[in-house]
Write an enzyme that holds these catalytic residues in place. Structure first.
Site, short mmCIF file in Angstrom:
data_model
loop_
_atom_site.label_atom_id
_atom_site.label_comp_id
_atom_site.label_asym_id
_atom_site.label_seq_id
_atom_site.Cartn_x
_atom_site.Cartn_y
_atom_site.Cartn_z
N ASN A 136 13.64 4.32 -0.80
CA ASN A 136 14.56 5.37 -0.37
C ASN A 136 14.38 5.68 1.12
O ASN A 136 13.40 5.25 1.75
CB ASN A 136 14.43 6.61 -1.26
N ARG A 160 3.98 2.45 10.75
CA ARG A 160 3.71 1.03 10.97
C ARG A 160 4.44 0.39 12.14
O ARG A 160 4.04 -0.68 12.59
CB ARG A 160 4.12 0.24 9.71
N ARG A 182 0.83 -1.20 0.00
CA ARG A 182 0.00 0.00 0.00
C ARG A 182 0.87 1.26 0.00
O ARG A 182 0.41 2.35 -0.28
CB ARG A 182 -0.94 0.01 1.21
N HIS A 183 2.15 1.08 0.37
CA HIS A 183 3.08 2.22 0.36
C HIS A 183 3.55 2.43 -1.07
O HIS A 183 4.33 1.64 -1.59
CB HIS A 183 4.22 1.97 1.36
C1 LIG Z 1 -3.10 1.60 11.45
C2 LIG Z 1 -3.40 1.54 9.99
C3 LIG Z 1 -4.62 1.07 9.56
C4 LIG Z 1 -4.95 1.02 8.20
N1 LIG Z 1 -6.15 0.55 7.82
C5 LIG Z 1 -6.48 0.51 6.51
C6 LIG Z 1 -7.76 0.03 6.06
O1 LIG Z 1 -8.58 -0.38 6.85
N2 LIG Z 1 -8.02 0.04 4.74
C7 LIG Z 1 -7.13 0.50 3.82
O2 LIG Z 1 -7.42 0.51 2.63
N3 LIG Z 1 -5.91 0.95 4.20
C8 LIG Z 1 -5.57 0.97 5.51
N4 LIG Z 1 -4.33 1.42 5.88
C9 LIG Z 1 -3.36 1.80 4.85
C10 LIG Z 1 -3.23 3.32 4.73
O3 LIG Z 1 -4.47 3.93 4.40
C11 LIG Z 1 -2.21 3.67 3.63
O4 LIG Z 1 -2.68 3.22 2.38
C12 LIG Z 1 -0.86 3.07 3.86
O5 LIG Z 1 -0.49 3.17 5.21
C13 LIG Z 1 0.18 3.79 3.00
O6 LIG Z 1 0.38 5.06 3.56
P1 LIG Z 1 0.64 6.33 2.67
O7 LIG Z 1 -0.45 6.55 1.69
O8 LIG Z 1 0.94 7.47 3.63
O9 LIG Z 1 2.01 5.91 1.97
P2 LIG Z 1 2.49 6.15 0.49
O10 LIG Z 1 1.55 5.54 -0.47
O11 LIG Z 1 3.90 5.67 0.42
O12 LIG Z 1 2.45 7.70 0.32
C14 LIG Z 1 3.39 8.52 1.03
C15 LIG Z 1 2.82 9.93 1.16
O13 LIG Z 1 2.73 10.51 -0.14
C16 LIG Z 1 1.56 11.33 -0.20
N5 LIG Z 1 0.65 10.76 -1.21
C17 LIG Z 1 0.69 9.51 -1.75
N6 LIG Z 1 -0.25 9.37 -2.68
C18 LIG Z 1 -0.93 10.53 -2.72
C19 LIG Z 1 -2.03 10.99 -3.46
N7 LIG Z 1 -2.65 10.20 -4.35
N8 LIG Z 1 -2.46 12.23 -3.27
C20 LIG Z 1 -1.87 13.05 -2.37
N9 LIG Z 1 -0.81 12.67 -1.60
C21 LIG Z 1 -0.35 11.44 -1.78
C22 LIG Z 1 0.93 11.30 1.19
O14 LIG Z 1 1.45 12.38 1.94
C23 LIG Z 1 1.42 9.99 1.76
O15 LIG Z 1 1.43 9.96 3.19
C24 LIG Z 1 -3.99 1.48 7.23
C25 LIG Z 1 -2.75 1.95 7.68
C26 LIG Z 1 -2.45 1.99 9.02
C27 LIG Z 1 -1.09 2.49 9.46
#
Ligand SMILES: Cc1cc2nc3c(=O)[nH]c(=O)nc-3n(C[C@H](O)[C@H](O)[C@H](O)COP(=O)(O)OP(=O)(O)OC[C@H]3O[C@@H](n4cnc5c(N)ncnc54)[C@H](O)[C@@H]3O)c2cc1C
Length: 255
Positions: A196, A207, A100-101
């Site tokens: 990176n 996490r 998801r990251h």
């Molecule tokens: C405790 C916990 C519970 C979770 N539960 C669920 C769940 O129930 N269902 C679910 O689907 N997911 C869930 N997730 C996953 C979460 O929603 C994120 O998809 C995942 O943690 C990746 O984080 P991120 O988007 O910050 O990281 P990355 O995808 O690596 O993105 C890094 C950063 O880049 C920026 N960014 C990335 N993409 C965009 C964009 N399109 N527009 C604007 N800014 C952007 C944001 O600042 C983001 O923080 C959970 C995560 C955690 C930690």
């Protein structure tokens, strides 16, 4: 099964080019002894912004320079340090969360279509010694899943020869694709990850310390241990702690 995070590749600086660069501006870069190449790469990338070499270089050490970048939120400079890591002893449940990251990560994961899983391993999600009733339920489920996969796989192996597939590869893909539908999240997998420093820091901060997710905590700890060797100055604000359940977690250290 313990999660393993293996370092496969790390940043390597082309020192001849750096020497050509500093020579061309006739300003020496005063380097810090002991810094790793990843740490120096980030420092060099930051110094290029202001050409802060020679007389323009502050007396900060590499460690202080990196700390200042992070404290000021200039974390885009951290994106120049990239590592390739192989994760094993992990579940599909974990990798589904990992992938998801999206930003700053690249992935290549073991295929369930090309590799058949007749001898697949299921990784227990917790230490079942503490949970005897759950352990019995887990053993029952594990046996049932294994039997279902093997039976389905063998039946398809026998019957799919009657199908019309363009190649043997596609016939096998069909068999494995159908059989894998009964594999659970606990199935063991491996994944190659290139990421990176900024992305890894973001991952650890989101996490590393989720109390109820013991696998995530263990993998985060294994990852931090690698990064603390590779670039302690880029990860010094994280620390590995042992929580009451006897398992590690990664938390942000107070500055
Ligand atoms: C405790 C916990 C519970 C979770 N539960 C669920 C769940 O129930 N269902 C679910 O689907 N997911 C869930 N997730 C996953 C979460 O929603 C994120 O998809 C995942 O943690 C990746 O984080 P991120 O988007 O910050 O990281 P990355 O995808 O690596 O993105 C890094 C950063 O880049 C920026 N960014 C990335 N993409 C965009 C964009 N399109 N527009 C604007 N800014 C952007 C944001 O600042 C983001 O923080 C959970 C995560 C955690 C930690």
């Amino acid at each position: 099964v313990d999660a393993v995070v293996r370092l496969i590749a790390r940043p390597s600086i082309c020192w001849q080019s750096v020497s050509d660069l500093t020579g061309s501006i006739k300003n020496e870069w005063s380097r810090s002894p002991g810094a790793t190449e990843a740490e120096e790469l980030v420092e060099l990338s930051g110094r290029i912004c202001y050409m802060s070499f020679g007389q323009r270089q502050s007396p900060r050490s590499n460690r202080e320079y990196l700390r200042n970048l992070i404290d000021k939120g200039h974390e885009s400079v951290l994106e120049h340090a990239v590592w390739t890591l192989e994760f094993s002893g992990i579940t599909r449940a974990f990798t589904h969360q990992l992938v998801r990251h999206r930003i700053g990560f690249s992935y290549s994961q073991l295929s369930q279509q090309y590799v058949d899983h007749e001898d697949f391993e299921l990784i227990p999600p917790i230490d079942f010694e503490k949970y005897p009733d759950a352990a019995r339920a887990w053993d029952k489920a594990r046996g049932a899943v294994h039997a279902a996969y093997v039976e389905l796989h063998r039946a398809l192996e026998n019957e799919s020869v009657k199908g019309s597939f363009g190649s043997e590869t596609e016939r096998r893909r069909f068999v494995n694709s159908v059989a894998r539908q009964v594999l659970p999240n606990a199935v063991s997998t491996r994944i190659m990850v290139t990421a990176n420093a900024r992305a890894l820091r973001h991952f650890l901060s989101l996490r590393g310390g989720i109390e109820g997710d013991s696998e995530m905590r263990q993998v985060s700890s294994a990852l931090l241990r690698v990064m603390n060797i590779e670039a302690p100055g880029l990860f010094e604000d994280f620390e590995e702690v042992l929580w009451a359940d006897g398992l590690p977690a990664v938390i942000a250290r107070k500055r």
